[in-house]
Design an enzyme around this catalytic site. Sequence first.
Site, PDB file in Angstrom:
ATOM      1  N   HIS A  23      38.613  46.496  35.252  1.00 40.45           N
ATOM      2  CA  HIS A  23      40.070  46.442  35.122  1.00 40.45           C
ATOM      3  C   HIS A  23      40.487  45.447  34.053  1.00 40.45           C
ATOM      4  O   HIS A  23      39.667  44.685  33.534  1.00 40.45           O
ATOM      5  CB  HIS A  23      40.755  46.112  36.458  1.00 40.45           C
ATOM      6  CG  HIS A  23      40.486  44.717  36.982  1.00 40.45           C
ATOM      7  ND1 HIS A  23      39.475  44.418  37.845  1.00 40.45           N
ATOM      8  CD2 HIS A  23      41.123  43.541  36.756  1.00 40.45           C
ATOM      9  CE1 HIS A  23      39.501  43.129  38.137  1.00 40.45           C
ATOM     10  NE2 HIS A  23      40.491  42.565  37.479  1.00 40.45           N
ATOM     11  N   GLU A  25      45.729  45.151  36.548  1.00 38.52           N
ATOM     12  CA  GLU A  25      46.111  44.053  37.434  1.00 38.52           C
ATOM     13  C   GLU A  25      47.268  43.287  36.794  1.00 38.52           C
ATOM     14  O   GLU A  25      47.298  43.109  35.583  1.00 38.52           O
ATOM     15  CB  GLU A  25      44.908  43.102  37.618  1.00 38.52           C
ATOM     16  CG  GLU A  25      45.184  41.916  38.518  1.00 38.52           C
ATOM     17  CD  GLU A  25      43.955  41.004  38.681  1.00 38.52           C
ATOM     18  OE1 GLU A  25      43.014  41.124  37.884  1.00 38.52           O
ATOM     19  OE2 GLU A  25      43.965  40.181  39.614  1.00 38.52           O
ATOM     20  N   HIS A  50      42.823  38.519  31.588  1.00 37.64           N
ATOM     21  CA  HIS A  50      41.375  38.733  31.565  1.00 37.64           C
ATOM     22  C   HIS A  50      41.023  40.205  31.554  1.00 37.64           C
ATOM     23  O   HIS A  50      41.851  41.048  31.883  1.00 37.64           O
ATOM     24  CB  HIS A  50      40.670  38.053  32.752  1.00 37.64           C
ATOM     25  CG  HIS A  50      41.098  38.546  34.099  1.00 37.64           C
ATOM     26  ND1 HIS A  50      42.134  37.987  34.806  1.00 37.64           N
ATOM     27  CD2 HIS A  50      40.632  39.558  34.884  1.00 37.64           C
ATOM     28  CE1 HIS A  50      42.282  38.617  35.958  1.00 37.64           C
ATOM     29  NE2 HIS A  50      41.387  39.587  36.039  1.00 37.64           N
TER      30      HIS A  50
END
Length: 136
Positions: A79, A130, A7
């Site tokens: 992010h 991430e 994502h």
Amino acid sequence: MIGRLNHVAIAVKDLEKACATYKAALGAKISAPQALPEHGVTVVFVELPNTKIEFLEPLGENSPIAKFLEKNADGGMHHICYEVTDIIAARDALVKAGARVLGDGTPKIGAHGNPVLFLHPKDFVGTLTELEEVKA
Ligand code: CO
């Protein structure tokens, strides 16, 4: 090591407004809001054919995105998240290579129920990165 794009996360001040914009302007399919107190955010997923967009709204006193929204009043990309099959192996290899893992380096359970870690933006071309463990 690096797998699929899981994502892209966008920090927003007003989750409802962000969802309304994506629904009305883009016809996006959006999940119900999910409060994640241990991450200091409420999250919503925009489902796309090949990945997800997450909207993050601050939750609680010490939200990690509060400062970001002070600097980016209209919201903005916060992010990017890549999948790995073994987060501990990925972490150990990255630390060995000199990358900085945020926090104490212990994976937390993220919004999808999988272990996640964050890597310092200064080590990854200016972007908070991430890693999420997704079993193949
Ligand atoms: Co994320």
